[in-house]
Scaffold this active site. Structure first.
Site, PDB file in Angstrom:
ATOM      1  N   ASN A 296       3.346  13.513  11.996  1.00 27.65           N
ATOM      2  CA  ASN A 296       2.893  14.049  10.718  1.00 27.65           C
ATOM      3  C   ASN A 296       2.450  12.871   9.836  1.00 27.65           C
ATOM      4  O   ASN A 296       3.268  12.029   9.468  1.00 27.65           O
ATOM      5  CB  ASN A 296       4.066  14.818  10.088  1.00 27.65           C
ATOM      6  N   PHE A 297       1.169  12.827   9.521  1.00 26.06           N
ATOM      7  CA  PHE A 297       0.657  11.699   8.726  1.00 26.06           C
ATOM      8  C   PHE A 297       1.103  11.809   7.254  1.00 26.06           C
ATOM      9  O   PHE A 297       0.945  10.870   6.486  1.00 26.06           O
ATOM     10  CB  PHE A 297      -0.874  11.656   8.784  1.00 26.06           C
ATOM     11  N   LYS A 298       1.613  13.000   6.873  1.00 27.46           N
ATOM     12  CA  LYS A 298       2.005  13.261   5.473  1.00 27.46           C
ATOM     13  C   LYS A 298       0.889  12.800   4.532  1.00 27.46           C
ATOM     14  O   LYS A 298      -0.288  13.014   4.835  1.00 27.46           O
ATOM     15  CB  LYS A 298       3.360  12.605   5.166  1.00 27.46           C
TER      16      LYS A 298
ATOM     17  N   HIS B 112       7.279  22.925   6.022  1.00 28.13           N
ATOM     18  CA  HIS B 112       7.874  21.590   6.083  1.00 28.13           C
ATOM     19  C   HIS B 112       8.860  21.435   4.924  1.00 28.13           C
ATOM     20  O   HIS B 112       8.672  22.028   3.850  1.00 28.13           O
ATOM     21  CB  HIS B 112       6.780  20.515   6.010  1.00 28.13           C
TER      22      HIS B 112
ATOM     23  N   GLU C 193      14.590  19.863  11.296  1.00 29.62           N
ATOM     24  CA  GLU C 193      14.662  18.549  10.655  1.00 29.62           C
ATOM     25  C   GLU C 193      15.701  18.555   9.537  1.00 29.62           C
ATOM     26  O   GLU C 193      15.465  19.182   8.488  1.00 29.62           O
ATOM     27  CB  GLU C 193      13.314  18.179  10.028  1.00 29.62           C
TER      28      GLU C 193
ATOM     29  N   ILE D 104      15.332  12.740   6.762  1.00 28.15           N
ATOM     30  CA  ILE D 104      13.882  12.541   6.750  1.00 28.15           C
ATOM     31  C   ILE D 104      13.525  11.251   6.015  1.00 28.15           C
ATOM     32  O   ILE D 104      14.007  10.997   4.916  1.00 28.15           O
ATOM     33  CB  ILE D 104      13.151  13.751   6.104  1.00 28.15           C
TER      34      ILE D 104
ATOM     35  N   GLY E 241      13.801  10.776  11.054  1.00 29.94           N
ATOM     36  CA  GLY E 241      14.236   9.418  11.390  1.00 29.94           C
ATOM     37  C   GLY E 241      13.895   8.961  12.801  1.00 29.94           C
ATOM     38  O   GLY E 241      14.279   7.858  13.204  1.00 29.94           O
TER      39      GLY E 241
ATOM     40  N   ALA F 201       7.234  10.975  11.372  1.00 25.53           N
ATOM     41  CA  ALA F 201       6.211  10.482  10.451  1.00 25.53           C
ATOM     42  C   ALA F 201       6.343   8.978  10.246  1.00 25.53           C
ATOM     43  O   ALA F 201       5.618   8.184  10.860  1.00 25.53           O
ATOM     44  CB  ALA F 201       6.304  11.217   9.122  1.00 25.53           C
ATOM     45  N   SER F 202       7.306   8.569   9.419  1.00 25.04           N
ATOM     46  CA  SER F 202       7.335   7.177   8.963  1.00 25.04           C
ATOM     47  C   SER F 202       7.488   6.161  10.093  1.00 25.04           C
ATOM     48  O   SER F 202       7.008   5.036   9.971  1.00 25.04           O
ATOM     49  CB  SER F 202       8.460   6.986   7.933  1.00 25.04           C
TER      50      SER F 202
END
Ligand code: G3P
Length: 219
Positions: free
Chosen positions: A9-11, A93, A141, A146, A177, A198-199
């Site tokens: 997920n590029f958010k 989400h 999630e 997150i 995570g 994502a991150s």
């Protein structure tokens, strides 16, 4: 979507929007081609068309609204998401939660348009409840993990087992995570069919290396 899968997920990370979204998407496609892994990405509504045209891997919207052509200022129109080439959509989400009525309508509209649905849930119980709307996949999630340094796989693997037992095999992704191949390996060993993250990728100094490591966990 072919399982097991990795969805990134590029958010709205700066490194994953605009021109950089296209570059990052191409990097995901490169890793998918080199390894044969099933990799999808979820991009902003603004980047959806450009990214969908630039790569052949599944591209997801991060959200759709249950609206049709007509009035609906500011909403994300499912028909348009389909038209610009999206493969599917994330829904509900933790950062973009919707109520049950909107969620049910969104899933139904997505299904009519043949958009693949990945619905997020904060807990295994909520995921099991959402199954009555019959989405393609549920991504469980825990919100408190997150964006953090400790993955759901390591912080609380029992969440993964519970999600699989309540929701069912071949329907569960887990996230929060996730950063390494080991995180992916643990999730799959506990019955999950993939991960949503994502991150770990978007903030990485070397996203290619991270993606290759994540993919190593699929084997
Ligand atoms: O959608 C994926 C997400 O919420 C998990 O984020 O940064 O913990 O991988 P992150």
């Amino acid at each position: 979507m072919r399982l097991p899968a990795i969805i990134v997920n590029f958010k709205v990370y700066e490194q994953a929007t605009g021109d950089m979204a296209v570059e990052l998407a191409k990097l995901h496609e490169k890793v998918a081609k080199e390894t044969g892994a099933s990799i999808g990405i979820a991009v902003t509504a603004i980047d959806l068309q450009r990214v969908s045209e630039a790569v052949s891997i599944p591209v997801f919207a991060q959200h759709i609204d249950p609206v049709s052509y007509g009035s609906g200022t500011g909403q994300i129109l499912p028909e348009q998401v389909k038209d610009v080439g999206a493969y599917g959509t994330l829904l509900n989400h933790a950062e973009c939660q919707v109520g049950d009525i909107a969620l049910k309508q969104s899933i139904e509209m997505a299904r009519e348009l043949d958009l693949f649905t990945v619905v997020c849930a904060n807990t295994p119980e909520k995921g099991a409840e959402i199954m009555k709307f019959n989405p393609d996949l549920i991504a469980v999630e825990p919100p408190e993990l997150i964006g953090g340094d400790v993955s759901v796989s390591k912080a609380d693997p029992s969440i993964i087992e519970k999600a699989v037992s309540l929701i069912g095999k071949n329907r569960v992704l887990v996230g929060a995570g996730i950063k390494t191949g080991e995180d992916v390996r643990i999730a799959l060993a506990l019955g999950a069919s993939g991960v949503l993250l994502a991150s770990g990728v978007t903030k990485a100094a070397d996203p290619y290396a991270v993606l290759m490591d994540l993919v190593s966990g699929l084997k």
